[in-house]
Design a protein around this motif. Structure first.
Motif, PDB file in Angstrom:
ATOM      1  N   ASN A 124       0.815  -1.223   0.000  1.00 21.88           N
ATOM      2  CA  ASN A 124       0.000   0.000   0.000  1.00 21.88           C
ATOM      3  C   ASN A 124       0.844   1.267   0.000  1.00 21.88           C
ATOM      4  OD1 ASN A 124      -2.924  -0.939   0.294  1.00 21.88           O
ATOM      5  ND2 ASN A 124      -1.926  -2.093   1.921  1.00 21.88           N
ATOM      6  N   ARG A 125       2.070   1.150  -0.504  1.00 23.28           N
ATOM      7  CA  ARG A 125       2.949   2.320  -0.629  1.00 23.28           C
ATOM      8  C   ARG A 125       3.133   3.044   0.701  1.00 23.28           C
ATOM      9  NH1 ARG A 125       6.033   1.812  -4.692  1.00 23.28           N
ATOM     10  NH2 ARG A 125       6.382   4.073  -4.804  1.00 23.28           N
ATOM     11  N   ALA A 126       3.140   2.259   1.766  1.00 24.24           N
ATOM     12  CA  ALA A 126       3.416   2.788   3.105  1.00 24.24           C
ATOM     13  C   ALA A 126       2.455   3.895   3.490  1.00 24.24           C
ATOM     14  CB  ALA A 126       4.853   3.277   3.184  1.00 24.24           C
ATOM     15  N   SER A 127       1.174   3.713   3.213  1.00 22.80           N
ATOM     16  CA  SER A 127       0.167   4.690   3.624  1.00 22.80           C
ATOM     17  C   SER A 127       0.070   4.740   5.146  1.00 22.80           C
ATOM     18  CB  SER A 127      -1.190   4.333   3.024  1.00 22.80           C
ATOM     19  OG  SER A 127      -1.654   3.101   3.559  1.00 22.80           O
ATOM     20  N   VAL A 128      -0.505   5.812   5.660  1.00 18.89           N
ATOM     21  CA  VAL A 128      -0.609   5.972   7.110  1.00 18.89           C
ATOM     22  C   VAL A 128      -1.419   4.851   7.751  1.00 18.89           C
ATOM     23  CG1 VAL A 128      -1.466   7.471   8.953  1.00 18.89           C
ATOM     24  CG2 VAL A 128      -0.247   8.459   7.001  1.00 18.89           C
ATOM     25  N   GLY A 320      12.610  11.276   6.357  1.00 18.27           N
ATOM     26  CA  GLY A 320      13.883  11.263   5.650  1.00 18.27           C
ATOM     27  C   GLY A 320      15.073  10.994   6.548  1.00 18.27           C
ATOM     28  N   ASN A 321      14.826  10.611   7.782  1.00 16.65           N
ATOM     29  CA  ASN A 321      15.911  10.319   8.714  1.00 16.65           C
ATOM     30  C   ASN A 321      16.279   8.836   8.673  1.00 16.65           C
ATOM     31  OD1 ASN A 321      15.882  13.011   9.686  1.00 16.65           O
ATOM     32  ND2 ASN A 321      14.194  12.494  11.083  1.00 16.65           N
ATOM     33  N   ALA A 444      11.610   3.321   3.473  1.00 16.91           N
ATOM     34  CA  ALA A 444      12.307   3.681   2.235  1.00 16.91           C
ATOM     35  C   ALA A 444      13.761   3.261   2.281  1.00 16.91           C
ATOM     36  CB  ALA A 444      12.206   5.180   2.003  1.00 16.91           C
ATOM     37  N   ALA A 445      14.363   3.107   1.107  1.00 12.95           N
ATOM     38  CA  ALA A 445      15.793   2.840   0.982  1.00 12.95           C
ATOM     39  C   ALA A 445      16.546   4.166   0.967  1.00 12.95           C
ATOM     40  CB  ALA A 445      16.071   2.051  -0.283  1.00 12.95           C
ATOM     41  N   PRO A 446      17.800   4.193   1.430  1.00 11.99           N
ATOM     42  CA  PRO A 446      18.536   5.458   1.518  1.00 11.99           C
ATOM     43  C   PRO A 446      19.132   5.919   0.193  1.00 11.99           C
ATOM     44  CG  PRO A 446      19.874   3.689   2.371  1.00 11.99           C
ATOM     45  CD  PRO A 446      18.539   3.081   2.042  1.00 11.99           C
ATOM     46  N   GLY A 548      11.463   9.712   2.149  1.00  5.62           N
ATOM     47  CA  GLY A 548      11.015   8.331   2.250  1.00  5.62           C
ATOM     48  C   GLY A 548       9.567   8.139   1.870  1.00  5.62           C
ATOM     49  N   VAL A 549       8.893   9.171   1.452  1.00  6.13           N
ATOM     50  CA  VAL A 549       7.467   9.093   1.145  1.00  6.13           C
ATOM     51  C   VAL A 549       7.246   8.271  -0.115  1.00  6.13           C
ATOM     52  CG1 VAL A 549       5.385  10.391   0.625  1.00  6.13           C
ATOM     53  CG2 VAL A 549       7.043  11.298   2.266  1.00  6.13           C
ATOM     54  N   GLY A 550       6.374   7.251  -0.010  1.00  6.83           N
ATOM     55  CA  GLY A 550       6.018   6.445  -1.173  1.00  6.83           C
ATOM     56  C   GLY A 550       7.031   5.391  -1.552  1.00  6.83           C
TER      57      GLY A 550
END
Length: 654
Positions: A124-128, A320-321, A444-446, A548-550
């Protein structure tokens, strides 16, 4: 003549009366545990020399015989000790078997639910909402592990209580046997006049003792018995009894140990020293099953937390951390130091901590660490092998890595300082979720990869992956790789580049001809795969992921941990390790159950053989009553005839 008849009749009367009393005693005690059948043994009285021959003078009671066979008694005692131990073991292990194998309250449903949440989040694309569901399933998994460990802890507490009760019972029986020894010694002045009922009582107490621990019986002086347990520790010697003591382990406050008390000193007995009976079964269950199951559960928790954290830290969270540890990894349990030369130390000079550094190398064992001869010796208790000595520095500091565990020593040790280390037993109890916000999930990947729009070839670059080396020595990003004449250039200066083909087979990196279709290139913790046919000047870029969004590449990698081989040198997954644990407990449960049933059958057989000799048969005793009644009546008739003869003689004289 009449006087002799009267005396003979009187002896027969007394003998019949004693036989009737003994038979009645048998009947009255037929249902008393441990009672042995008794009978009157008669002998002929000394004959009278009349000059023309010996004239009988009647009968006498030679002995009140007790029917008891020492060999059969020993068989019953041994069978009782074995059966009681197996029943005690089975009563405990079936609780763990039911706990682990339950399809709703076991660990498997919670683990499957957690990884389903991870996979749903990736889909789910990392939805909330999917992040929240994944975080909730993680909390459910942590709670399930803690609950299972808590239940095992309750079983351990119950075992401790039963050990205390068993020790109390053993001490009580030892005291009773010593008192009976004294009474029997006082009465047993002759082998022909043994105190039968006291002997029965003592044999029964010894049998009851074997329900709690296997006891060896040796005849002592003056009809006493010497009772020893364990590795030959005397419990009763003559009129003296010795005591066991239930005591909290100095190295583990949750563990009740059994000690042998001599005066004011108590020596702790190893768990394997006491076998058989309820106490032996409890100690064997705790060592072989309870400790093993709790450590295995903790191993799964630690392996799960360790591997999940390692992958989670390679990702980026929603802000993004860099990803932070997601689960808590429990440290190893280290018991308080014992100094064998100076007694227990509450403030030991040496300090030791330990933690798991590689779950794949864990050996399913506890460790004993001892400082001797200027070195720390680390002994693996599962096979009693030393895994590596280490010499501390001037301040006592040292570090040793062995079997996937890092041992850290601090401060100056004393000779014979000893520690018990249990690497995983607290793993499930201390398993908890550290992330408290959905934004902290590093999905997310860095890094991210791209191809220049000006490329004219058909070569493509994969999304890219990172390993743990990326955390310690990441390359300066962005990195731009360029293809020219069969060679790739642009790798960071000084970096070591390794290559594998599409099948994962290593390829030697040749800077002059480095491009291979389908090869994977790894450097500074970054791995990318290039496939297709590039043309001169084609460029491929590797750069940092600014958001990292999506991006769900890292959460997808986290989901793959469900099938990753984590344990046993990379041959067992989380699921298979738990299945193996459940299988081992289940098989052991069935083994103990079958052995207990067989033991009961052997006990019944031995008890039956003993009853054939010692037991009271009411039909036989009823027949004896009639026989001895007739004997009594006949002896009375003899005395009556003697009286008639005497009266006749008196009448003649008148």
């Amino acid at each position: 003549m009449s006087g002799s008849l009267l005396a003979i009749g009187k002896t027969g009367l007394y003998a019949a009366q004693a036989a009737l009393a003994t038979t009645s005693h048998n009947i009255a005690n037929a249902n008393v545990a441990g009672f042995s059948r008794q009978t009157v043994v008669q002998a002929t009285s000394a004959a009278l020399d009349t000059g023309v021959g010996f004239l009988g003078t009647g009968t006498e009671i030679a002995q009140i015989k007790r029917y008891s066979d020492n060999f059969l008694n020993a068989q019953v005692r041994n069978a009782q000790a074995s059966t009681s131990g197996l029943e005690s073991y089975y009563g405990q292990i079936k609780q763990i078997d039911n706990l682990l194998a339950d399809t709703t309250s076991g660990l498997s449903p919670a683990m499957q639910g957690f990884f389903k949440g991870v996979q749903d989040m990736a889909a789910n694309r990392a939805s909330v909402p999917s992040r929240q569901a994944m975080l909730s399933s993680a909390e459910t998994l942590a709670t399930r592990l803690q609950d299972l460990d808590s239940r095992l802890g309750e079983i351990r507490t119950g075992v401790n209580g039963e050990i205390e009760a068993s020790v109390t019972a053993i001490n009580t029986y030892g005291t009773q046997i010593a008192k009976l020894n004294e009474q029997i010694s006082n009465f047993a002045s002759s082998a022909t006049r043994p105190p039968n009922d006291l002997l029965d009582q003592r044999d029964q107490v010894v049998l009851e003792l074997n329900k709690f621990v296997k006891a060896s019986v040796t005849p002592g002086d003056n009809s006493s018995l010497t009772i020893s347990i364990g590795n030959g520790q005397p419990l009763v010697v003559g009129n003296d009894s010795f005591q066991l003591a239930a005591m909290v382990s100095p190295t583990d406050l949750t563990r009740m140990e059994v000690g042998y008390q001599v005066g004011s000193k108590v020596a702790v007995l190893p768990d394997g020293a006491l076998s058989g009976g309820k106490l032996g079964g409890l100690l064997e269950f705790r060592t072989e099953t309870l400790d093993t199951a709790q450590s295995a559960l903790g191993k799964i928790a630690i392996g799960m937390a360790f591997e999940f954290n390692a992958q989670h830290e390679l990702g980026l969270d929603q802000n993004g951390n860099k990803g932070q540890p997601f689960f808590n990894v429990a440290p190893a349990f280290v018991g308080a130091s014992i100094n064998n030369a100076k007694g227990t130390s509450t403030d030991p000079a040496a300090e030791l901590s330990a933690k798991v550094t590689d779950p794949s190398k864990l050996k399913d064992s506890d460790y004993e660490v001892t400082f001797k001869g200027g070195k720390y010796s680390v002994m693996r208790l599962s096979d009693n092998k030393e895994v590596g000595p280490v010499t501390p520095g001037a301040n006592g500091a040292a570090t040793l890595e062995a079997d996937g565990i890092e041992f850290t020593f601090e401060k100056n040790p004393r000779e014979k300082d000893t520690f018990l280390v249990r690497p995983t037993i607290d793993g499930a109890a201390n398993f908890k979720v550290l992330a408290n916000n959905v934004s902290q999930i590093a999905a997310a990947a860095p890094i991210m990869t791209s191809m220049e729009l000006t490329n004219t070839g058909t070569a493509k670059i994969s999304e890219g992956k990172v390993s743990k080396d990326f955390l310690t020595a990441p390359p300066a990003l962005p990195v731009t790789l360029e293809f020219n004449g069969g060679n790739l250039t642009g790798f960071p200066a000084g970096s070591t580049v390794t290559m594998t083909d599409s099948a994962g087979k290593p390829i030697t990196f040749d800077p002059a001809a480095s491009y291979v279709d389908g090869a994977t290139y790894s450097f500074n913790g970054v791995s990318i795969t290039l496939s297709g046919k590039p043309k001169n000047g084609d460029q491929f870029k590797i750069q940092g992921n600014s958001s990292g969004v999506g991006d769900t590449r890292n959460i997808a990698a986290l989901g793959e941990l469900q099938t990753k081989n984590i344990f046993n040198n990379g041959t067992a997954t989380l699921t298979s390790s738990y299945a193996q644990m459940v299988s081992q407990v289940g098989n052991k449960t069935r083994e103990v159950q079958v052995n207990a049933q067989a033991g009961n059958a052997l006990l019944a057989q031995a008890t039956g053989a003993q009853a054939d000799v010692s037991g009271v048969n009411l039909d036989e005793e009823a027949a004896n009553l009639i026989k001895y009644q007739q004997a009594y009546q006949a002896s009375s008739k003899v005395m009556q005839i003697a009286g008639t003869i005497f009266d006749t003689l008196l009448s003649i004289s008148r």
